[in-house]
Motif scaffolding. Structure first.
Motif, PDB file in Angstrom:
ATOM      1  N   GLY A   1       0.783  -1.230   0.000  1.00 33.43           N
ATOM      2  CA  GLY A   1       0.000   0.000   0.000  1.00 33.43           C
ATOM      3  C   GLY A   1       0.808   1.270   0.000  1.00 33.43           C
ATOM      4  N   ALA A   2       2.137   1.173  -0.040  1.00 37.61           N
ATOM      5  CA  ALA A   2       2.965   2.382  -0.082  1.00 37.61           C
ATOM      6  C   ALA A   2       2.739   3.096  -1.406  1.00 37.61           C
ATOM      7  CB  ALA A   2       4.436   2.022   0.095  1.00 37.61           C
ATOM      8  N   PRO A   3       2.517   4.402  -1.380  1.00 33.56           N
ATOM      9  CA  PRO A   3       2.264   5.127  -2.639  1.00 33.56           C
ATOM     10  C   PRO A   3       3.531   5.253  -3.476  1.00 33.56           C
ATOM     11  CG  PRO A   3       2.404   6.669  -0.804  1.00 33.56           C
ATOM     12  CD  PRO A   3       2.481   5.294  -0.199  1.00 33.56           C
ATOM     13  N   HIS A   4       3.338   5.386  -4.774  1.00 38.13           N
ATOM     14  CA  HIS A   4       4.460   5.598  -5.694  1.00 38.13           C
ATOM     15  C   HIS A   4       3.953   6.484  -6.831  1.00 38.13           C
ATOM     16  CE1 HIS A   4       8.190   4.996  -7.777  1.00 38.13           C
ATOM     17  NE2 HIS A   4       8.606   4.122  -6.873  1.00 38.13           N
ATOM     18  N   GLU A   5       4.556   7.681  -6.968  1.00 39.08           N
ATOM     19  CA  GLU A   5       4.051   8.644  -7.930  1.00 39.08           C
ATOM     20  C   GLU A   5       4.329   8.245  -9.376  1.00 39.08           C
ATOM     21  OE1 GLU A   5       5.614  12.449  -7.022  1.00 39.08           O
ATOM     22  OE2 GLU A   5       4.612  12.606  -5.073  1.00 39.08           O
ATOM     23  N   ASP A   6       5.460   7.643  -9.636  1.00 41.93           N
ATOM     24  CA  ASP A   6       5.865   7.359 -11.019  1.00 41.93           C
ATOM     25  C   ASP A   6       6.409   5.939 -11.106  1.00 41.93           C
ATOM     26  OD1 ASP A   6       6.465   7.717 -13.708  1.00 41.93           O
ATOM     27  OD2 ASP A   6       8.409   8.641 -13.310  1.00 41.93           O
ATOM     28  N   TRP A   7       5.541   4.967 -10.899  1.00 45.18           N
ATOM     29  CA  TRP A   7       5.975   3.577 -10.924  1.00 45.18           C
ATOM     30  C   TRP A   7       6.562   3.204 -12.287  1.00 45.18           C
ATOM     31  CZ3 TRP A   7       6.994  -0.432  -7.882  1.00 45.18           C
ATOM     32  CH2 TRP A   7       7.105  -1.680  -8.462  1.00 45.18           C
ATOM     33  N   SER A   8       5.864   3.560 -13.354  1.00 43.89           N
ATOM     34  CA  SER A   8       6.325   3.182 -14.690  1.00 43.89           C
ATOM     35  C   SER A   8       7.696   3.774 -14.979  1.00 43.89           C
ATOM     36  CB  SER A   8       5.317   3.657 -15.746  1.00 43.89           C
ATOM     37  OG  SER A   8       4.058   3.053 -15.536  1.00 43.89           O
ATOM     38  N   GLY A   9       7.850   5.082 -14.741  1.00 45.87           N
ATOM     39  CA  GLY A   9       9.134   5.721 -15.003  1.00 45.87           C
ATOM     40  C   GLY A   9      10.237   5.180 -14.126  1.00 45.87           C
ATOM     41  N   HIS A  10       9.909   4.852 -12.884  1.00 43.23           N
ATOM     42  CA  HIS A  10      10.901   4.338 -11.943  1.00 43.23           C
ATOM     43  C   HIS A  10      11.482   3.009 -12.434  1.00 43.23           C
ATOM     44  CE1 HIS A  10      12.894   3.792  -8.139  1.00 43.23           C
ATOM     45  NE2 HIS A  10      12.242   2.678  -7.882  1.00 43.23           N
ATOM     46  N   ILE A  11      10.617   2.101 -12.843  1.00 43.20           N
ATOM     47  CA  ILE A  11      11.081   0.786 -13.290  1.00 43.20           C
ATOM     48  C   ILE A  11      11.738   0.874 -14.664  1.00 43.20           C
ATOM     49  CG2 ILE A  11      10.395  -1.584 -13.763  1.00 43.20           C
ATOM     50  CD1 ILE A  11      10.226  -0.709 -10.827  1.00 43.20           C
ATOM     51  N   LEU A  12      11.179   1.675 -15.551  1.00 47.35           N
ATOM     52  CA  LEU A  12      11.782   1.805 -16.873  1.00 47.35           C
ATOM     53  C   LEU A  12      13.148   2.479 -16.795  1.00 47.35           C
ATOM     54  CD1 LEU A  12       8.665   2.777 -19.018  1.00 47.35           C
ATOM     55  CD2 LEU A  12       9.764   0.540 -18.776  1.00 47.35           C
ATOM     56  N   GLY A  13      13.331   3.390 -15.842  1.00 52.04           N
ATOM     57  CA  GLY A  13      14.651   3.978 -15.626  1.00 52.04           C
ATOM     58  C   GLY A  13      15.670   2.925 -15.235  1.00 52.04           C
ATOM     59  N   ARG A  14      15.275   1.960 -14.429  1.00 49.52           N
ATOM     60  CA  ARG A  14      16.179   0.865 -14.078  1.00 49.52           C
ATOM     61  C   ARG A  14      16.458  -0.038 -15.268  1.00 49.52           C
ATOM     62  NH1 ARG A  14      13.746  -0.675  -8.101  1.00 49.52           N
ATOM     63  NH2 ARG A  14      14.933   0.924  -6.966  1.00 49.52           N
ATOM     64  N   LEU A  15      15.463  -0.230 -16.107  1.00 49.53           N
ATOM     65  CA  LEU A  15      15.673  -1.058 -17.293  1.00 49.53           C
ATOM     66  C   LEU A  15      16.696  -0.419 -18.221  1.00 49.53           C
ATOM     67  CD1 LEU A  15      14.777  -3.562 -18.890  1.00 49.53           C
ATOM     68  CD2 LEU A  15      12.966  -2.179 -19.901  1.00 49.53           C
ATOM     69  N   ILE A  16      16.630   0.903 -18.386  1.00 49.07           N
ATOM     70  CA  ILE A  16      17.589   1.608 -19.233  1.00 49.07           C
ATOM     71  C   ILE A  16      18.980   1.578 -18.611  1.00 49.07           C
ATOM     72  CG2 ILE A  16      18.194   3.896 -20.126  1.00 49.07           C
ATOM     73  CD1 ILE A  16      15.219   4.422 -20.475  1.00 49.07           C
ATOM     74  N   ALA A  17      19.037   1.672 -17.262  1.00 48.11           N
ATOM     75  CA  ALA A  17      20.333   1.698 -16.573  1.00 48.11           C
ATOM     76  C   ALA A  17      20.959   0.317 -16.441  1.00 48.11           C
ATOM     77  CB  ALA A  17      20.161   2.300 -15.177  1.00 48.11           C
ATOM     78  N   MET A  18      20.233  -0.732 -16.759  1.00 52.61           N
ATOM     79  CA  MET A  18      20.761  -2.081 -16.592  1.00 52.61           C
ATOM     80  C   MET A  18      21.953  -2.307 -17.519  1.00 52.61           C
ATOM     81  SD  MET A  18      18.673  -5.679 -16.652  1.00 52.61           S
ATOM     82  CE  MET A  18      17.963  -5.434 -15.030  1.00 52.61           C
TER      83      MET A  18
END
Length: 688
Positions: A571-588
Motif C-alpha cells: 500500500g505504499a504510494p508511488h508517484e511514477d511507478w512506470s518511469g521508476h522501473i523503466l529507468g532501471r531497465l535503461i540503466a541495466m
C-alpha cells in the motif's frame, strides 16, 4: 583598408566553406584531418581573444576550447554549455571554500574533499553530458581553490575571488569560440540520425506487433526473442537523443515528449508480452475466435499503413499514422467483450497502440515540431540505485583527502597539481564503470605523452620562432592537428585513440602560454611529476575501491525492484511507478541476461496491474480480498497470491457480468500469469 578587411574575411571564409562542403568526402582520414583542423582553429581563436582581452592565463581559454571541441556537433555544443554551467558552479564553490576556511587548513581540505565527493555522486546519478557538468563542478573548484594555496597548502583567500573571475572568463571564451567555429564549419546531422533511428524502430515495432496479432499469436509462435531485441534498440536511442538535444534547442525543449516516447515503446512491448503469454494458454479455437473479434478494429490503422507500405514514406505524414493508431485503440477500449480473455486481448492491444502513438509524437518532435506545440510534459530524474553514487563519492573523498595529507606532510611545492589531477581522475572516470581503472591509466599515459609534447615545444620549437601570435598559432598547429586527427584514426587498441584525444586537450595547460607570452621550462619540469603522480593516485583509487561489477549492479537492481513491488503491494504510494522501473531497465548493464531484462519488464507490468486493480476493487467491493492477495506478493509467496487471486476471480465471475468486472478478471489473469511465469523471481530468487 576596406580591401584588406575583405581579403582577411575571405581568407577565413574559404577554409570554413571547404570544411562544410561535401567535397570533404567520407574517407576516415579526411574526417580526421577536418577534425584536427577544426580543433586547431578553435584553440587558436580562443587564445587570440584571450590575448586581446589581456587575460593573465589565456591557455585556460585554449584548454576549454579543446575540451568543448568534439567530433560531433551535438555533443560539442551541449558539452560546451554544460561545461559553462559546471565551471560557474565550481568557481563559486571554490571562492566560498577559500573564504570560509581561510584560517583553518584542515577544514578547508575536508570541505574540498567533500565537494569532490558531491561531484562524483552527482556525476553518477546524472547521465550522458549532464554528468559532465557535475564533474566540472568538482575539479573547477579544485583548480580555483588550488590556485590560492601556498606551497604547503596554506590558503590565500585574498587572491581566490579574482582568480575565480579570471578562470571563469577564460573558460567562457574557450567555450564560445569552440561553439562558433563548430557551427560555422559543420551543420550537424544528429536530428536526421535521430529521426531515422526513431522511424526505423517505431515502424519495425508497429509492423511486427500487428503481424504478431494477425498471424504469430494466433498460431502460437513465440516472439520473445523479437521483443527482447526491441528492448535493446529502444535503450540504444538515448545517446542519439542526447546528441540531438545538443544541436537543437527545440528538441531540448521537447525532451519530456521524447521521454514519453521511450516510455510508450516499453509500454507497447509489455502489452505485447501480456497478450502473448495469455493467448498461449488459450485453446486454439477460443484463440481464433478472439482474434476474429479484435482484428477488425485495427482496420483504420492498417488502412493508413497500407497507403505507405515502406517505412521511409511514413516520415511524410506521421501525424496521420498516430491519429489512426489512437482511433483503433479507442475502438478496442470501447469494445464490448464477452469473455475476460477477449477483454484482456482488446485492452492490452489498445495499450500497445497508445504507446506506439506516443512514439510517433516523439518522431513529430524531430521532423515537425509545430504539430506538437500543444503537447507538454515534465521530465523526471530517474535514479535507479544510489549505491554506485555513494561508492564513487566515498572514493573521491578519500582520494582527495589522502593526496592533500601527503602534500601537507611532504611540503611538496606542486602538491596542488597532484590533488587536482587525482580529483579529475576519480570524478571524470566514473561514467566508465568497470573501465575506470584502465581509463585512469590511459589518462596517466596521455599526461606523460602531452608532457613530452609540451617539453618538445618549450625546449625546441618555441625558442626558434618569433614571439608573435601567428608564429605561435603555426607552432601549435604542428602539434594539435596531428594529435587530434590521430585520435579519430587510431582505434586499435581502443585505449590509444582516447589517449591521443586526452593528450590534445592536456597539451595547452601543460604548455601554459601566458600573457605576455612566456614559456617557463623549469616550472614545466617541476609540474610533470606532480601531474603524473596525481593521475596514478586517482587510478589506484579505482583499484583499491573498485566500482560495483555489472553483474552485482544488475542483481541489485532486480533486488531493489522486488523490494519496491513488496512495498507497493502493501500500500505504499508511488508517484511514477512506470518511469521508476523503466529507468532501471535503461540503466541495466549491457551484459545483463535476457531473463534479467524480462524480469524488469514483468515487474513494470505487475505494478501497473496492481495499481489498476486497486482502483477497480474500490468500485466493486473486493478491496480486502485483493489486499490479502497483495500481502502474499509482499511476503514473496507467489503461489499463495495466485490462489487468492483465483478466489477473487471466482467471486467476480458470480457477479452480474459488466465490462468493469471483465476488466477485473483480465487484470487478475495478467497478474497471475506474471506470477506463474516468473515465480522464482517473485519468490525472492534473483535470476542470473
Amino acid at each position: 583598408m576596406v580591401t584588406s578587411k575583405a581579403a582577411f574575411f575571405q581568407s577565413w571564409a574559404a577554409p570554413i566553406q571547404y570544411l562544410r562542403s561535401p567535397a570533404i568526402g567520407s574517407a576516415p582520414w579526411r574526417r580526421a584531418l577536418v577534425y584536427g583542423l577544426r580543433f586547431w582553429i578553435s584553440v587558436c581563436a580562443a587564445l587570440f581573444i584571450a590575448f586581446w582581452l589581456q587575460l593573465d592565463e589565456p591557455y585556460w581559454a585554449g584548454t576549454s576550447a579543446a575540451v568543448a571541441c568534439l567530433p560531433q556537433v551535438g555533443p560539442s555544443l551541449r558539452k560546451g554549455w554544460l561545461r559553462l554551467m559546471g565551471t560557474g558552479i565550481g568557481a563559486i564553490v571554490g571562492v566560498v571554500l577559500a573564504a570560509c576556511f581561510a584560517q583553518d587548513r584542515p577544514a578547508f581540505f575536508v570541505a574540498l574533499a567533500a565537494w569532490g565527493a558531491v561531484s562524483a555522486f552527482s556525476t553518477t546519478l546524472l547521465r550522458n553530458y549532464s554528468s559532465y557538468a557535475a564533474a566540472l563542478m568538482g575539479y573547477t573548484a579544485a583548480i580555483v581553490a588550488g590556485g590560492s594555496l601556498g606551497a604547503s597548502g596554506g590558503v590565500h583567500s585574498d587572491a581566490v575571488f579574482q582568480l575565480a573571475v579570471w578562470r571563469f572568463t577564460e573558460i567562457c571564451v574557450g567555450i564560445v569560440c569552440a561553439g562558433v567555429i563548430r557551427i560555422l564549419t559543420d551543420r550537424g546531422d544528429a536530428e536526421q540520425r535521430l529521426a531515422r533511428a526513431i522511424e526505423d524502430l517505431v515502424a519495425d515495432m508497429l509492423q511486427r506487433f500487428l503481424a504478431a496479432l494477425a498471424t504469430d499469436l494466433q498460431s502460437g509462435t513465440n516472439t520473445q526473442s523479437l521483443r527482447r531485441e526491441f528492448i535493446k534498440r529502444t535503450i540504444a536511442l538515448e545517446p542519439i537523443v542526447e546528441q540531438a538535444m545538443g544541436e537543437s534547442s527545440r528538441i531540448r525543449f521537447s525532451s519530456p515528449l521524447l521521454q514519453r516516447m521511450t516510455d510508450g515503446l516499453f509500454v507497447a512491448l509489455a502489452s505485447w508480452r501480456a497478450v502473448e503469454i495469455h493467448v498461449q494458454r488459450m485453446p486454439e479455437e477460443e484463440r481464433r475466435r478472439a482474434f476474429q473479434a479484435v482484428l477488425p478494429m485495427l482496420s483504420v490503422a492498417e488502412a493508413v499503413l497500407s497507403q505507405g507500405a515502406e517505412p521511409a514514406s511514413w516520415r511524410k505524414n506521421p501525424r496521420r499514422i498516430r491519429d489512426a493508431l489512437r482511433v483503433s485503440a479507442d475502438k478496442l477500449a470501447a469494445f464490448e467483450a464477452e469473455t475476460p480473455s477477449l477483454r484482456l486481448i482488446a485492452d492490452k492491444t489498445a495499450e500497445g497502440l497508445f504507446g506506439l502513438a506516443h512514439a510517433f509524437d516523439g518522431l513529430l518532435v524531430v521532423i515537425n515540431p509545430e504539430s506538437v506545440l500543444g503537447l507538454r510534459g515534465r521530465s523526471h530524474l530517474r535514479v535507479p540505485d544510489f549505491l554506485p553514487a555513494m561508492v564513487n563519492g566515498i572514493r573521491s573523498f578519500l582520494t582527495v583527502g589522502a593526496t592533500a595529507l601527503l602534500w601537507i606532510i611532504t611540503g611538496w611545492p606542486n602538491g596542488d597539481a597532484a590533488m587536482t589531477f587525482a580529483l579529475v581522475i576519480t570524478v571524470a572516470q566514473v561514467p566508465r564503470g568497470d573501465g575506470a581503472y584502465a581509463g585512469g591509466l590511459a589518462f596517466s599515459a596521455a599526461t606523460i605523452w602531452s608532457s613530452v609534447l609540451a617539453m618538445i615545444a618549450t625546449f625546441i620549437i618555441l625558442p626558434l620562432i618569433p614571439m608573435n601570435f601567428p608564429a605561435l598559432a603555426l607552432a601549435l598547429g604542428c602539434v594539435l592537428v596531428p594529435t587530434a586527427a590521430s585520435s579519430m584514426i587510431l582505434r586499435k587498441p581502443a585505449w590509444l585513440g582516447g589517449m591521443m584525444a586526452t593528450s590534445a586537450v592536456l597539451f595547452m595547460p601543460f604548455l601554459e602560454v601566458t600573457n605576455p607570452m612566456t614559456y617557463d621550462a623549469a616550472d614545466l619540469l617541476n609540474k610533470i611529476p606532480a601531474n603524473v603522480a596525481g593521475c596514478l593516485l586517482g587510478a589506484m583509487a579505482f583499484r583499491l575501491i573498485p566500482p560495483l561489477t555489472p553483474a552485482y549492479r544488475t542483481r541489485r537492481l532486480l533486488s531493489l525492484t522486488l523490494k519496491d513491488i513488496s512495498r507497493f503491494a502493501r500500500g505504499a504510494p508511488h508517484e511514477d511507478w512506470s518511469g521508476h522501473i523503466l529507468g532501471r531497465l535503461i540503466a541495466m548493464s549491457a551484459h545483463a541476461s535476457p531473463l534479467q531484462r524480462a524480469s524488469l519488464v514483468v515487474a513494470f507490468s505487475t505494478g501497473s496491474e496492481i495499481e489498476q486493480l486497486r482502483r477497480l476493487a474500490e468500485h466493486l467491493g473486493f478491496a480486502r480480498g485483493l489486499q490479502n492477495a497483495l500481502d502474499a506478493i509482499a511476503r514473496l509467496q507467489p503461489e499463495e497470491a495466485r490462489q487468492r487471486l483465483a478466489d477473487i476471480d471466482a467471486w467476480v465471475a458470480e457477479q452480474a457480468p459488466t465490462q468493469t468486472s471483465l476488466r477485473v478478471r483480465a487484470g487478475i489473469a495478467v497478474l497471475s500469469e506474471a506470477l506463474a511465469q516468473h515465480s522464482a523471481y517473485f519468490a525472492g530468487r534473483i535470476p542470473a
